[in-house]
Enzyme design. Structure first.
Site, PDB file in Angstrom:
ATOM      1  N   LYS A 299       0.876  -1.179   0.000  1.00  0.00           N
ATOM      2  CA  LYS A 299       0.000   0.000   0.000  1.00  0.00           C
ATOM      3  C   LYS A 299       0.912   1.227   0.000  1.00  0.00           C
ATOM      4  O   LYS A 299       1.931   1.247   0.699  1.00  0.00           O
ATOM      5  CB  LYS A 299      -0.880  -0.015   1.252  1.00  0.00           C
ATOM      6  CG  LYS A 299      -1.892   1.132   1.307  1.00  0.00           C
ATOM      7  CD  LYS A 299      -2.779   1.030   2.544  1.00  0.00           C
ATOM      8  CE  LYS A 299      -3.857   2.117   2.558  1.00  0.00           C
ATOM      9  NZ  LYS A 299      -4.729   2.037   3.747  1.00  0.00           N
TER      10      LYS A 299
ATOM     11  N   SER B  30      -9.788   2.046   2.756  1.00  0.00           N
ATOM     12  CA  SER B  30      -8.918   2.823   1.907  1.00  0.00           C
ATOM     13  C   SER B  30      -7.880   2.015   1.147  1.00  0.00           C
ATOM     14  O   SER B  30      -7.308   2.506   0.172  1.00  0.00           O
ATOM     15  CB  SER B  30      -8.179   3.852   2.759  1.00  0.00           C
ATOM     16  OG  SER B  30      -7.316   3.217   3.676  1.00  0.00           O
TER      17      SER B  30
ATOM     18  N   SER C 246     -10.137  -0.343   6.897  1.00  0.00           N
ATOM     19  CA  SER C 246      -9.514  -0.241   5.568  1.00  0.00           C
ATOM     20  C   SER C 246      -8.792  -1.472   5.059  1.00  0.00           C
ATOM     21  O   SER C 246      -8.375  -1.495   3.904  1.00  0.00           O
ATOM     22  CB  SER C 246      -8.542   0.927   5.532  1.00  0.00           C
ATOM     23  OG  SER C 246      -9.258   2.110   5.350  1.00  0.00           O
TER      24      SER C 246
HETATM   25  N1  GLN Z   1     -13.299   4.312   6.027  1.00  0.00           N
HETATM   26  C1  GLN Z   1     -12.762   4.774   7.274  1.00  0.00           C
HETATM   27  C2  GLN Z   1     -12.381   6.219   7.148  1.00  0.00           C
HETATM   28  O1  GLN Z   1     -12.630   6.763   6.147  1.00  0.00           O
HETATM   29  C3  GLN Z   1     -11.592   3.931   7.674  1.00  0.00           C
HETATM   30  C4  GLN Z   1     -10.390   4.219   6.900  1.00  0.00           C
HETATM   31  C5  GLN Z   1      -9.226   3.382   7.315  1.00  0.00           C
HETATM   32  O2  GLN Z   1      -9.376   2.362   7.971  1.00  0.00           O
HETATM   33  N2  GLN Z   1      -8.051   3.865   6.976  1.00  0.00           N
HETATM   34  O3  GLN Z   1     -11.841   6.804   8.035  1.00  0.00           O
END
Ligand code: GLN
Length: 483
Positions: A76, A151, A175
């Site tokens: 990532k 994400s 995410s």
């Molecule tokens: N979707 C969640 C957010 O937007 C979690 C994102 C994540 O786990 N990095 O904060």
């Protein structure tokens, strides 16, 4: 070759039936063939990967290889990689070449794994659909009109499309698990503190945790085993030996107590997803587990508490991007103030700005007690719910996400509905627990993920629970058409 799992490929490498160079070339070919459509990579490092593959082949010949030596994987783009662009999905870091390796990067390098590139992601890991990336949305390989989740959407899509056998991800509120669910693969987020955050670009420091995507739990055990461990460079890293995640994979599930929180099966859960989860739970019953109804009464407070804590921490973490030290700098600033405001105004996207605004507000004098402190108290209640539950059961299960992959653009203008995609995953981060999503069937032709939550440092148990299921079912072997 691309249909083989990491563990199968590792055996092939050891036997000499293929070389890491062949394997790496095959992955690079698939990336160049399919990634134009998927957009799962921000950067591909062909020459570096081939050199690493040759070094891995030498190590295999010398008999000093481990299970990851020679295995291609993708990072990532949130993990710093020495000499390689590390963008975090943002214009702000579009020109950032990391001057050092994250601990996770170093560990995978030492294990001999071959990084083929860096994957697309929501900007600064804020999002659930990969639509907030500066590099454009990632497509879900199961249906290019739908999102891969976020994400870590690029990492999930790349594994689902069989471009690489494994990838890394980070999980602040879901995410890793939510994109794993939406892409039909396995994703594990370990206990907070199990994987070092050093060199992993910070979003919300008390929630962020690195983990892995693979097709199977057996593969995830190998990845996590290499990534986990104490790191003196991360003050929140836990000094505790890493379990051997692979050795207990086959332990029988006879007598396993699975808690089913009533809050995870109520309103808002898509009927097709619910049906797939019910069928998976039946499978666990056949494997000898007992299902126990439980309650996590503060579940409804997790999304609101998260959307105070995470933005508060992000507003503080992202203050370092000021156009002075590194990253994007606005051209021809009039003065320092102008440099700051325009660099940040031009470098960050809308969702990141929204979070910084909310977080700055929540932390401001007069509101700190009402919002931030209150959210921290709620966080404790959520943790206590889990601890109480783990007094009664061994693992907790439910759906990973309330629906299958939604359509690109469907929630882009509605932040609250987007935030609700993580309704089942967020509480786990607030409590710092380990959790995993595994493929558990389909609804409307799209993958459904089963969420398995464990007690602190029980990653080995999660992987065992996942592996036994994957021996009894074949959901993890389905691959999207056209790849
Ligand atoms: N979707 C969640 C957010 O937007 C979690 C994102 C994540 O786990 N990095 O904060």
């Amino acid at each position: 070759m691309h249909q083989k799992t990491l563990v199968e490929l590792s055996a092939d490498l050891q036997k000499g039936s293929c070389s890491s160079e062949e394997l790496t070339r095959a992955c690079l070919d698939r990336i160049s063939k399919y990634d134009g459509e998927l957009n799962s990579f921000v950067t591909v490092v062909e020459q570096q990967a081939l050199a690493a593959a040759q070094a891995a082949d030498a190590r295999i010949k010398a008999g000093t290889a481990g299970p990851l030596t020679g295995i291609p994987f993708a990072h990532k783009d949130i993990f710093c990689t020495l000499g390689v662009k590390t963008s975090c999905g943002s214009k702000m870091l579009d020109n950032f070449i990391a001057p050092y390796d994250a601990t996770v990067t170093r560990k995978l390098l030492e294990a001999g794994a071959v990084m083929v590139g860096k994957t697309n992601m929501d900007e600064f890991a804020m999002g659930s659909s990969n639509e907030t990336s500066f590099y454009g949305a990632v497509k879900n390989p199961w249906d290019a009109a739908t999102v891969p989740g976020g994400s870590s959407g690029g990492s999930a899509a790349a594994v689902a499309a069989r471009l690489v056998p494994a990838s890394t991800g980070t999980d602040t509120g879901g995410s890793i698990r939510q994109p794993a669910a939406l892409c039909g693969i396995t994703g594990i987020k370990p206990t907070y503190g199990r994987v070092s955050r050093y060199g992993m670009i910070a979003f919300a420091s008390s929630l962020d945790q690195g983990g892995a995507f693979t097709r199977t739990a057996e593969d995830a055990a190998v990845m996590l085993g290499a990534m986990a461990g104490f790191d003196p460079n991360d003050s929140t890293s836990v000094d505790r030996p890493v379990d051997d995640y692979s050795s207990g994979l086959n332990a029988p599930l006879q007598g396993l107590k699975i808690g089913l929180p009533k809050e995870y099966f109520g309103e808002g859960l898509d009927a097709g997803v619910a049906a797939a989860i019910e069928a998976s739970l039946d499978e666990y019953r056949k494997l000898g587990a007992t299902l126990v109804d439980i309650s996590l009464p503060n579940t409804h407070l997790s999304v609101p508490a998260y959307y105070v804590v995470a933005p508060a921490e992000c507003s503080s973490n992202l203050s370092r991007f000021d156009g002075v030290r590194f990253g994007y700098r606005a051209s021809e600033p009039k003065d320092l103030e102008d440099l700051y405001t325009r660099s940040r105004g031009e470098g960050f996207g809308d969702e990141v700005k929204r979070r910084i605004l909310v977080g700055t507000y929540a932390l401001s004098a007069g509101y700190y007690d009402a919002y931030y402190l209150q959210a921290q108290k709620v966080r404790r209640l959520i943790r206590d719910d889990f601890l109480r539950a783990f007094g009664q059961v061994d693992v907790i299960m439910g759906p990973t996400a309330p629906s299958v992959a939604f359509r690109l653009g469907e929630k882009a203008d509605d932040p609250v509905s987007m935030y609700l995609s993580d309704i089942y995953t967020i509480a786990v981060n607030l409590a710092g627990l380990p959790a995993m999503s595994i493929p558990a069937g389909f609804s409307d032709g799209l993958p459904v993920g089963l969420h398995v939550v464990g007690n602190y440092f029980e990653e080995a148990r999660l992987l065992n629970v996942g592996h036994r299921f994957q021996q009894a079912t074949d959901w993890h072997t389905h691959s999207p058409q056209g790849f």
